[in-house]
Design a protein around this motif. Sequence first.
Motif, PDB file in Angstrom:
ATOM      1  N   PHE A  31       0.835  -1.205   0.000  1.00  0.00           N
ATOM      2  CA  PHE A  31       0.000   0.000   0.000  1.00  0.00           C
ATOM      3  C   PHE A  31       0.869   1.254   0.000  1.00  0.00           C
ATOM      4  CE2 PHE A  31      -2.777   3.275   1.851  1.00  0.00           C
ATOM      5  CZ  PHE A  31      -3.835   3.180   0.951  1.00  0.00           C
ATOM      6  N   ALA A  32       2.002   1.214   0.705  1.00  0.00           N
ATOM      7  CA  ALA A  32       2.921   2.364   0.728  1.00  0.00           C
ATOM      8  C   ALA A  32       3.431   2.671  -0.680  1.00  0.00           C
ATOM      9  CB  ALA A  32       4.083   2.104   1.685  1.00  0.00           C
ATOM     10  N   VAL A  33       3.663   1.633  -1.471  1.00  0.00           N
ATOM     11  CA  VAL A  33       4.110   1.838  -2.856  1.00  0.00           C
ATOM     12  C   VAL A  33       2.994   2.520  -3.653  1.00  0.00           C
ATOM     13  CG1 VAL A  33       4.843   0.709  -4.994  1.00  0.00           C
ATOM     14  CG2 VAL A  33       5.759  -0.056  -2.798  1.00  0.00           C
ATOM     15  N   LEU A  34       1.744   2.092  -3.440  1.00  0.00           N
ATOM     16  CA  LEU A  34       0.612   2.744  -4.118  1.00  0.00           C
ATOM     17  C   LEU A  34       0.505   4.211  -3.704  1.00  0.00           C
ATOM     18  CD1 LEU A  34      -2.045  -0.099  -3.829  1.00  0.00           C
ATOM     19  CD2 LEU A  34      -0.897   0.694  -5.922  1.00  0.00           C
ATOM     20  N   VAL A  35       0.749   4.481  -2.435  1.00  0.00           N
ATOM     21  CA  VAL A  35       0.712   5.868  -1.948  1.00  0.00           C
ATOM     22  C   VAL A  35       1.821   6.690  -2.618  1.00  0.00           C
ATOM     23  CG1 VAL A  35       1.045   7.354   0.079  1.00  0.00           C
ATOM     24  CG2 VAL A  35      -0.402   5.307   0.241  1.00  0.00           C
ATOM     25  N   GLN A  36       3.016   6.118  -2.715  1.00  0.00           N
ATOM     26  CA  GLN A  36       4.118   6.819  -3.381  1.00  0.00           C
ATOM     27  C   GLN A  36       3.795   7.075  -4.848  1.00  0.00           C
ATOM     28  OE1 GLN A  36       7.464   4.221  -2.777  1.00  0.00           O
ATOM     29  NE2 GLN A  36       7.853   4.957  -0.701  1.00  0.00           N
ATOM     30  N   ARG A  37       3.139   6.130  -5.472  1.00  0.00           N
ATOM     31  CA  ARG A  37       2.825   6.209  -6.891  1.00  0.00           C
ATOM     32  C   ARG A  37       1.704   7.208  -7.181  1.00  0.00           C
ATOM     33  NH1 ARG A  37       2.163   0.448  -9.514  1.00  0.00           N
ATOM     34  NH2 ARG A  37       4.372   0.441  -9.004  1.00  0.00           N
ATOM     35  N   HIS A  38       0.644   7.210  -6.369  1.00  0.00           N
ATOM     36  CA  HIS A  38      -0.550   8.013  -6.669  1.00  0.00           C
ATOM     37  C   HIS A  38      -0.768   9.187  -5.716  1.00  0.00           C
ATOM     38  CE1 HIS A  38      -1.786   5.245  -9.773  1.00  0.00           C
ATOM     39  NE2 HIS A  38      -1.558   4.243  -8.942  1.00  0.00           N
ATOM     40  N   GLY A  39      -0.103   9.166  -4.582  1.00  0.00           N
ATOM     41  CA  GLY A  39      -0.294  10.218  -3.583  1.00  0.00           C
ATOM     42  C   GLY A  39      -0.012  11.625  -4.084  1.00  0.00           C
ATOM     43  N   PRO A  40       1.089  11.851  -4.814  1.00  0.00           N
ATOM     44  CA  PRO A  40       1.362  13.217  -5.282  1.00  0.00           C
ATOM     45  C   PRO A  40       0.257  13.774  -6.190  1.00  0.00           C
ATOM     46  CG  PRO A  40       3.357  11.903  -5.391  1.00  0.00           C
ATOM     47  CD  PRO A  40       2.228  10.953  -5.066  1.00  0.00           C
ATOM     48  N   GLY A  41      -0.270  12.970  -7.089  1.00  0.00           N
ATOM     49  CA  GLY A  41      -1.364  13.427  -7.955  1.00  0.00           C
ATOM     50  C   GLY A  41      -2.632  13.682  -7.165  1.00  0.00           C
ATOM     51  N   MET A  42      -2.907  12.828  -6.192  1.00  0.00           N
ATOM     52  CA  MET A  42      -4.077  13.017  -5.336  1.00  0.00           C
ATOM     53  C   MET A  42      -3.958  14.330  -4.570  1.00  0.00           C
ATOM     54  SD  MET A  42      -4.329   9.106  -3.867  1.00  0.00           S
ATOM     55  CE  MET A  42      -5.627   9.441  -2.675  1.00  0.00           C
ATOM     56  N   HIS A  43      -2.779  14.581  -4.023  1.00  0.00           N
ATOM     57  CA  HIS A  43      -2.565  15.821  -3.262  1.00  0.00           C
ATOM     58  C   HIS A  43      -2.669  17.037  -4.175  1.00  0.00           C
ATOM     59  CE1 HIS A  43      -0.262  18.983  -1.173  1.00  0.00           C
ATOM     60  NE2 HIS A  43      -0.909  18.506  -0.127  1.00  0.00           N
ATOM     61  N   ARG A  44      -2.107  16.944  -5.369  1.00  0.00           N
ATOM     62  CA  ARG A  44      -2.159  18.057  -6.325  1.00  0.00           C
ATOM     63  C   ARG A  44      -3.609  18.391  -6.675  1.00  0.00           C
ATOM     64  NH1 ARG A  44       1.236  15.965  -9.682  1.00  0.00           N
ATOM     65  NH2 ARG A  44      -0.337  14.916 -10.939  1.00  0.00           N
TER      66      ARG A  44
END
Length: 192
Positions: A31-44
């Motif tokens: 899940f941490a890898v998914l967060v690293q992968r998609h988290g920046p776009g979600m935050h943006r």
Amino acid sequence: MSGGYGGRAHSGAASDEALVRAARVGDEEAFAVLVQRHGPGMHRYALRLVGGSDADAAEVTQDALVSAWQGLATFAGTSSLKTWLFRIVHRRAADLHRSRKAVPIDDQLLSHLVPGAEDNALRQVLDEELLAALQQCLDELPWNQRAVWLLRELEEMSYEEIATTLALPVGSVRGQLYRARRTVSERMARWR
């Protein structure tokens, strides 16, 4: 942490689907890898949708990630993981929006839409006025029009991805985007 994901490389070696399967059985590292992968776009997206408040965007993104972790079992895979995650961000931002009055979008988020002024002071003043006018225009758009405009124009999502993200029919996305673009065009006419 569960050892299901183990020592695999974190940099895109596994597909979203494989990571979701591992995370569903409790693999926090996957899940941490998914967060690293998609988290920046979600935050943006959250940052733009909530008007540039980093604290609000961080709250929305964190709430969305917690919801995603808790709701992985409900992710059916009928859409991409990215659109599912953006839908959760959109819902959390909408909840925040309903509980507060609208906040303007930060000029820095829109600055890439305007070419740099370089060393021309007059051009810099005009660019700042243009960004302020665009910010005001976007702030005044109805919520769905603003969301559709941001996802299409800034996140460059397809109509289908936007429809999935916002749980709207593609025709509604097209209609919302048409109205948003028309409003922006009319209000920004003096800047042409």
